[in-house]
Design an enzyme around this catalytic site. Sequence first.
Site, mmCIF file in Angstrom:
data_model
loop_
_atom_site.group_PDB
_atom_site.id
_atom_site.type_symbol
_atom_site.label_atom_id
_atom_site.label_comp_id
_atom_site.label_asym_id
_atom_site.label_seq_id
_atom_site.Cartn_x
_atom_site.Cartn_y
_atom_site.Cartn_z
ATOM 1 N N GLY A 33 52.428 42.415 40.974
ATOM 2 C CA GLY A 33 53.835 42.608 40.620
ATOM 3 C C GLY A 33 53.913 43.509 39.394
ATOM 4 O O GLY A 33 52.987 44.270 39.103
ATOM 5 N N ARG A 34 54.996 43.363 38.652
ATOM 6 C CA ARG A 34 55.212 44.248 37.493
ATOM 7 C C ARG A 34 54.080 44.118 36.481
ATOM 8 O O ARG A 34 53.557 45.108 35.987
ATOM 9 C CB ARG A 34 56.514 43.877 36.778
ATOM 10 N N ILE A 35 53.699 42.874 36.168
ATOM 11 C CA ILE A 35 52.679 42.673 35.125
ATOM 12 C C ILE A 35 51.310 43.116 35.643
ATOM 13 O O ILE A 35 50.552 43.780 34.927
ATOM 14 C CB ILE A 35 52.669 41.203 34.641
ATOM 15 N N ARG A 86 50.299 39.459 48.192
ATOM 16 C CA ARG A 86 50.859 39.032 49.480
ATOM 17 C C ARG A 86 51.271 40.245 50.315
ATOM 18 O O ARG A 86 51.023 40.330 51.493
ATOM 19 C CB ARG A 86 52.079 38.139 49.236
ATOM 20 N N ILE A 100 46.530 34.626 33.230
ATOM 21 C CA ILE A 100 47.713 34.625 32.352
ATOM 22 C C ILE A 100 48.956 34.243 33.158
ATOM 23 O O ILE A 100 50.082 34.476 32.696
ATOM 24 C CB ILE A 100 47.940 35.998 31.666
ATOM 25 N N ALA A 101 48.756 33.697 34.365
ATOM 26 C CA ALA A 101 49.912 33.440 35.234
ATOM 27 C C ALA A 101 50.467 32.025 35.012
ATOM 28 O O ALA A 101 51.420 31.842 34.253
ATOM 29 C CB ALA A 101 49.519 33.675 36.681
ATOM 30 N N ARG A 102 49.869 31.057 35.646
ATOM 31 C CA ARG A 102 50.281 29.664 35.480
ATOM 32 C C ARG A 102 49.075 28.776 35.687
ATOM 33 O O ARG A 102 48.192 29.092 36.505
ATOM 34 C CB ARG A 102 51.337 29.262 36.527
ATOM 35 N N GLU A 151 49.339 21.661 31.155
ATOM 36 C CA GLU A 151 49.454 22.026 29.742
ATOM 37 C C GLU A 151 50.678 21.355 29.117
ATOM 38 O O GLU A 151 51.621 21.034 29.829
ATOM 39 C CB GLU A 151 49.533 23.558 29.588
ATOM 40 N N HIS A 176 49.155 29.532 25.907
ATOM 41 C CA HIS A 176 50.284 30.119 26.655
ATOM 42 C C HIS A 176 51.153 31.019 25.757
ATOM 43 O O HIS A 176 52.320 30.725 25.528
ATOM 44 C CB HIS A 176 51.141 29.001 27.298
ATOM 45 N N ILE A 177 50.529 32.083 25.274
ATOM 46 C CA ILE A 177 51.220 32.956 24.310
ATOM 47 C C ILE A 177 51.309 34.410 24.772
ATOM 48 O O ILE A 177 51.559 35.305 23.969
ATOM 49 C CB ILE A 177 50.523 32.920 22.922
HETATM 50 C C1 GLV Z 1 55.776 32.873 30.645
HETATM 51 O O1 GLV Z 1 54.875 32.230 31.053
HETATM 52 C C2 GLV Z 1 56.825 33.384 31.487
HETATM 53 O O2 GLV Z 1 56.865 33.038 32.676
HETATM 54 O O3 GLV Z 1 57.664 34.129 30.973
#
Ligand code: GLV
Length: 336
Positions: free
Chosen positions: A155-157, A178, A237-239, A268, A286-287
């Site tokens: 996606g974007r990130i 996907r 860095i997702a979830r 978390e 989660h920063i």
């Molecule tokens: C951070 O985890 C967000 O979803 O913006």
Amino acid sequence: MKPSILVARAVFPDLVERLRAWFEVDDNPEDHILDRPQLIQRLQGKAGVITTGSERIDAQVLDACPELRAVCNMAVGYNNLDVPACTARGVLCSNTPDVLTETTADFGFALMMATARRITEAEHFLRRGEWTRWAYDMFIGADVHRATLAVLGMGRIGQAIARRGRFGFGMQVIYHNRSRLPADTEAELGARYVDKPTLLREADHLVIVVPYSAESHHLIGAQELAQMKPTATLTNIARGGIVDDVALASALRERRIAAAGLDVFEGEPRVHPDLLAVPNVVLTPHIASATVATRRAMFTLASDNLVAALGCGPDAGRPPTPLNPEVLSRMRPGLT
Ligand code: GLV
């Protein structure tokens, strides 16, 4: 009379202040974490709420708070919101895409580099006073430049990370998603689409950026980790919950992959003790979007969504980033 809203967590006081032009604001400057009964109680009589990932809004909360019309999440991920339940009850939901893309990609790249080059492990060694001499293999790691960057979730990130890898570090970029990107976007990013087994097999540095859902739960578990190179790194860095933390800790402990960088965790803010016990993992709380400018932009966008969704301001009725825009045509007259 102004509508009442809740700002569920402490955020920039000057930005909260601006909301008072439109709303009676109940905020939380002490930053108490509201458990479910407290959240329901604080939402009584409220037309809107600004949530963060810490508040879950589902059918039970919605049914207990029938006056709620808008739930504006200060996050791009929205797995804390039951959007279909909101839609069924005519409640508008929004998130904060775009404003955090580059900041989050910067962090993802930084975490991947720290992981590949063992930066935190080396710093802890130095702080413990253990650095007494040079050694050819002291904290020897893996190169990032010209390595294969494997992006899971484009996606974007994911695309912003791919750009950094390709144009900043001359990396070979492969990805799995996907749906495949249009050919011109692939060409612009110099990214090659591969299936998941190929992605895992070829990755020098795997970066995970897929949204969390039932479908992506434990997308990376023991089986997937077994397909990776023993020299590879994994960055999430997702979830939390996309990676099986227990399986990952055991792969790290047994050096079946070289290292991991994690900004997110299952359950978390608790972190699984198995992860805390292995040295070859960089752990952050989660920063990824946490810069002053980006967190301010996220709150501003959440506020703009709330103001517009509740029929106020110059864009009344047209929130900028709705998740269920179909609700707008059904909102009560006077609110839009
Ligand atoms: C951070 O985890 C967000 O979803 O913006």
